[in-house]
Design a protein around this motif. Structure first.
Motif, short mmCIF file in Angstrom:
data_model
loop_
_atom_site.label_atom_id
_atom_site.label_comp_id
_atom_site.label_asym_id
_atom_site.label_seq_id
_atom_site.Cartn_x
_atom_site.Cartn_y
_atom_site.Cartn_z
N ARG A 38 9.33 -33.95 -21.68
CA ARG A 38 9.80 -34.87 -20.65
C ARG A 38 11.05 -35.22 -20.84
N ARG A 39 11.69 -35.43 -21.94
CA ARG A 39 12.99 -35.94 -22.40
C ARG A 39 13.75 -34.72 -21.95
N LEU A 40 13.49 -33.33 -21.94
CA LEU A 40 14.10 -32.20 -22.01
C LEU A 40 14.32 -31.63 -20.60
N GLY A 41 13.32 -32.13 -19.85
CA GLY A 41 13.03 -31.77 -18.30
C GLY A 41 12.20 -30.51 -18.27
N VAL A 42 11.35 -30.41 -19.28
CA VAL A 42 10.87 -29.05 -19.11
C VAL A 42 9.04 -29.20 -19.21
N THR A 43 8.48 -28.02 -19.07
CA THR A 43 6.74 -28.21 -19.52
C THR A 43 6.53 -27.72 -20.79
N LYS A 44 5.50 -28.13 -21.36
CA LYS A 44 5.09 -27.90 -22.67
C LYS A 44 5.15 -26.20 -23.03
N GLY A 45 5.04 -25.40 -22.05
CA GLY A 45 5.34 -24.05 -22.29
C GLY A 45 6.75 -23.64 -22.84
N SER A 46 7.54 -24.58 -22.62
CA SER A 46 9.07 -24.12 -23.21
C SER A 46 8.84 -24.45 -24.68
N PHE A 47 8.08 -25.50 -25.01
CA PHE A 47 7.83 -25.71 -26.59
C PHE A 47 7.27 -24.59 -27.40
N TYR A 48 6.00 -24.09 -26.62
CA TYR A 48 5.46 -23.05 -27.19
C TYR A 48 6.23 -21.57 -27.23
N TRP A 49 7.10 -21.68 -26.72
CA TRP A 49 7.97 -20.50 -26.45
C TRP A 49 8.79 -20.29 -27.80
N HIS A 50 8.96 -21.47 -28.50
CA HIS A 50 9.93 -21.59 -29.65
C HIS A 50 9.12 -21.89 -30.86
N PHE A 51 7.87 -22.65 -30.97
CA PHE A 51 7.32 -23.45 -31.94
C PHE A 51 5.69 -23.02 -31.91
N ALA A 52 5.21 -22.96 -33.11
CA ALA A 52 3.65 -22.62 -32.98
C ALA A 52 2.86 -24.17 -32.81
N ARG B 227 3.61 -28.57 -33.70
CA ARG B 227 4.20 -29.80 -34.32
C ARG B 227 5.04 -29.80 -35.56
N ARG B 228 4.10 -29.25 -36.47
CA ARG B 228 4.79 -29.17 -37.85
C ARG B 228 6.08 -28.04 -38.06
N THR B 229 5.97 -26.99 -37.25
CA THR B 229 7.05 -26.27 -37.22
C THR B 229 8.21 -26.49 -36.50
N LEU B 230 8.05 -27.55 -35.45
CA LEU B 230 9.23 -28.41 -34.96
C LEU B 230 9.79 -29.15 -35.99
N LEU B 231 8.97 -30.16 -36.66
CA LEU B 231 9.26 -30.83 -37.63
C LEU B 231 10.52 -30.20 -38.62
N VAL B 232 9.72 -28.96 -39.04
CA VAL B 232 10.55 -28.17 -39.94
C VAL B 232 11.89 -27.79 -39.59
N ALA B 233 12.14 -27.31 -38.44
CA ALA B 233 13.24 -26.80 -37.55
C ALA B 233 14.32 -28.20 -37.62
N ALA B 234 13.54 -29.46 -36.96
CA ALA B 234 14.35 -30.57 -37.07
C ALA B 234 15.03 -30.98 -38.37
#
Length: 202
Positions: free
Chosen positions: A38-52, A54-61
């Motif tokens: 919601r913050r980025l103005g996209v759907t969850k599909g955009s997240f799964y395009w880049h990350f498997a 929540r943990r992989t997002l945390l590693v990237a962050a």
């Protein structure tokens, strides 16, 4: 922006930056896919395009945080051959903002999260070694270099906490430059305020 366009235009770093912003604002609970989407103005599909997950997002962050707030800052400071100028530049360039304080302290307090704890520990050791090397290059013995490095890092952490909890206690605007000179005089043996001011004004 449709879902396909969002997937292509948003990068993994965009998501990592949004994750860091959310953690700084609301703590580790801010690392949730739907609110970030919601913050980025996209759907969850955009997240799964880049990350498997929540943990992989945390590693990237955390990788982004470590690179910007430690690796790049230390690399810029290391350009100074004089160890006193090197430390003075480090103190000027380190992010002591209120956001930086919230983010660092949140990550440091997330001791139950092994991924975050490992990165925070590595960041601390990297920064401390840089400080020790600077003091050693001034001719101090290993013990004094280590003690001065601990004192300098303690002051940095204290500044972050004050920025977070009592920001009015840290000078702002033009007075902040004087405050940085004060820190330099307290932490850098042989600190030359006039030399640092001339170089900063160039």
């Amino acid at each position: 922006m449709n879902s396909s366009t969002a997937k292509q235009s948003l990068t993994a770093e965009d998501w990592a930056q949004a994750a860091l912003d959310a953690i700084a604002e609301t703590g580790m609970k801010g690392l949730a896919v739907e609110p970030l989407a919601r913050r980025l103005g996209v759907t969850k599909g955009s997240f799964y395009w880049h990350f498997a997950n929540r943990r992989t997002l945390l590693v990237a962050a955390l990788d982004l945080w470590e690179r910007r707030e430690t690796d790049e800052v230390l690399a810029r400071a290391a350009q100074e051959t004089d160890p006193r100028k090197r430390l003075a530049r480090l103190f000027r360039e380190a992010d002591g903002s209120q956001r930086a304080g919230r983010l660092y302290l949140t990550l440091a307090n997330a001791t139950e999260n092994q991924v975050a704890a490992a990165v925070v520990r590595r960041v601390m050791e990297h920064r401390m070694q840089f400080l020790r090397d600077c003091y050693a290059d001034m001719g101090l013995d290993a013990q004094e270099a280590s003690e001065r490095a601990a004192m300098a890092y303690s002051m940095f952490l204290g500044t972050l906490q004050l920025r977070r909890d009592a920001p009015e206690t840290i000078p702002s605007g033009e007075r902040f430059h004087e405050y940085m000179h004060f820190i330099g005089e307290a932490l850098i043996p042989g600190y030359d305020r006039a030399l640092v001011r001339r170089e900063s004004d160039d």
